[in-house]
Design a protein around this motif. Structure first.
Motif, PDB file in Angstrom:
ATOM      1  N   ARG A  75       1.150  -0.632  45.337  1.00 24.85           N
ATOM      2  CA  ARG A  75       1.655  -1.846  44.711  1.00 24.85           C
ATOM      3  C   ARG A  75       2.994  -2.246  45.336  1.00 24.85           C
ATOM      4  NH1 ARG A  75      -0.991  -5.889  42.405  1.00 24.85           N
ATOM      5  NH2 ARG A  75      -2.474  -5.206  40.818  1.00 24.85           N
ATOM      6  N   ASP A  76       3.122  -3.548  45.639  1.00 21.48           N
ATOM      7  CA  ASP A  76       4.363  -4.076  46.206  1.00 21.48           C
ATOM      8  C   ASP A  76       4.500  -5.524  45.751  1.00 21.48           C
ATOM      9  OD1 ASP A  76       6.506  -4.947  47.664  1.00 21.48           O
ATOM     10  OD2 ASP A  76       5.782  -4.243  49.610  1.00 21.48           O
ATOM     11  N   ASP A  77       5.334  -5.751  44.742  1.00 27.32           N
ATOM     12  CA  ASP A  77       5.478  -7.091  44.157  1.00 27.32           C
ATOM     13  C   ASP A  77       6.108  -8.094  45.111  1.00 27.32           C
ATOM     14  OD1 ASP A  77       4.338  -6.193  41.816  1.00 27.32           O
ATOM     15  OD2 ASP A  77       6.270  -5.686  40.885  1.00 27.32           O
ATOM     16  N   SER A  78       6.693  -7.619  46.213  1.00 23.92           N
ATOM     17  CA  SER A  78       7.307  -8.542  47.167  1.00 23.92           C
ATOM     18  C   SER A  78       6.261  -9.203  48.072  1.00 23.92           C
ATOM     19  CB  SER A  78       8.331  -7.801  48.044  1.00 23.92           C
ATOM     20  OG  SER A  78       7.685  -6.870  48.908  1.00 23.92           O
ATOM     21  N   GLU A 106      -3.956   2.095  40.310  1.00 20.48           N
ATOM     22  CA  GLU A 106      -2.745   1.458  40.824  1.00 20.48           C
ATOM     23  C   GLU A 106      -1.641   2.505  40.982  1.00 20.48           C
ATOM     24  OE1 GLU A 106      -2.011  -2.763  39.277  1.00 20.48           O
ATOM     25  OE2 GLU A 106      -2.960  -1.758  37.585  1.00 20.48           O
ATOM     26  N   GLY A 133       0.468  -8.770  46.198  1.00 15.08           N
ATOM     27  CA  GLY A 133       0.870  -7.709  45.289  1.00 15.08           C
ATOM     28  C   GLY A 133       0.604  -6.318  45.813  1.00 15.08           C
ATOM     29  N   TRP A 134       0.153  -6.230  47.091  1.00 17.32           N
ATOM     30  CA  TRP A 134      -0.185  -4.931  47.680  1.00 17.32           C
ATOM     31  C   TRP A 134       0.412  -4.793  49.072  1.00 17.32           C
ATOM     32  CZ3 TRP A 134      -2.540  -1.377  44.691  1.00 17.32           C
ATOM     33  CH2 TRP A 134      -3.256  -1.832  43.576  1.00 17.32           C
TER      34      TRP A 134
END
Length: 256
Positions: A140-143, A168, A147-148
């Protein structure tokens, strides 16, 4: 005789140089990248290839095509036309059709920024180890827009389509001081599981090994038959060499 030996010696020297260059090239290609895990060799496991085909059709084929492959070629991994029809065809395709996607290229560019690549020969391009590691290193990477993100393919545009199976998780990084007082570097320090998946880690890794094996087989469907024929040819040459050696000995015996 001396000329012949010199020629053979030159040949082996050239081969060693070429091998050294190849090994050096591989080292340079992997330098600085995320270390790759060795993909299990399941090319001769028909059940693994069949499971890989099922995962590919159910998950990958929604966006990625494989236009060099027809469904009926899956007979080579032990599936019948009826099994293909019942388990792998969902949108009115025929057994003899190519593995295409229904999503238009224009739509895929709007959603993902560019059209997802065809996977027919992806394993030959990337290598089995790369694919196996890539499939298992999403986090997971909100940047990121999707989102991935991925440890092998940084800032990848593809979302983690298999997240329901793996669950996740986020990746943890630690800053390590650079060499000779240089700028610090972020090193991967493990995962933190946020939500569980339908599979535990061992089950997920095994299924990704099956998917990797199928992608590797699909990149060259004739490789199993080619290797089988190669073994037969080598055995024939070995037997022929024995007969030729004995015939040569008998021939020279009569001359002397």
């Amino acid at each position: 005789m001396n000329n012949k030996m010199n020629t053979i010696s030159s040949f082996f020297k050239a081969a060693l140089v070429a091998l050294s260059i190849s090994i050096a090239s591989i080292g340079v290609a992997n330098e600085g990248g995320f270390p790759l895990d060795k993909a299990p060799d399941r090319l001769n496991d028909m059940s693994a290839l069949q499971n890989g085909a099922k995962i590919f059709v159910n998950y990958c084929l929604n966006c990625h095509s494989a236009v060099s492959m027809r469904y009926n070629r899956l007979r080579d991994i032990g599936l019948t036309d009826e099994q293909i029809r019942q388990n792998l065809l969902f949108s009115g395709e025929k057994v003899g059709d190519l593995m295409k996607v229904s999503m238009a290229e224009k739509e895929s560019k709007e959603w993902f920024g560019k059209a997802p690549p065809d996977l027919s020969v992806e394993a030959r391009s990337r290598g089995s180890d790369w694919i196996y590691t890539y499939l298992r290193t999403f986090y997971r990477d909100d940047s990121r827009p999707t989102g991935w993100n991925n440890l092998v393919y940084k800032n990848v545009g593809m979302p983690h389509i298999l997240w329901e199976l793996q669950g996740e998780r986020v990746a943890k990084f630690e800053e390590v001081a650079g060499a000779h007082g240089g700028a610090g570097e972020h090193h991967f320090a493990g995962y933190e599981q946020l939500t569980p998946g339908k599979m535990n880690q061992q089950e997920y890794d095994s299924n990704m090994a099956d998917l990797t094996a199928f992608l590797t087989w699909m990149s060259e469907p004739g490789q199993l038959e080619r290797k089988r024929i190669g073994v037969i040819v080598l055995l024939f040459l070995a037997v022929f060499t024995i007969f030729a050696w004995r015939l040569n000995a008998a021939y020279w015996k009569s001359i002397h």
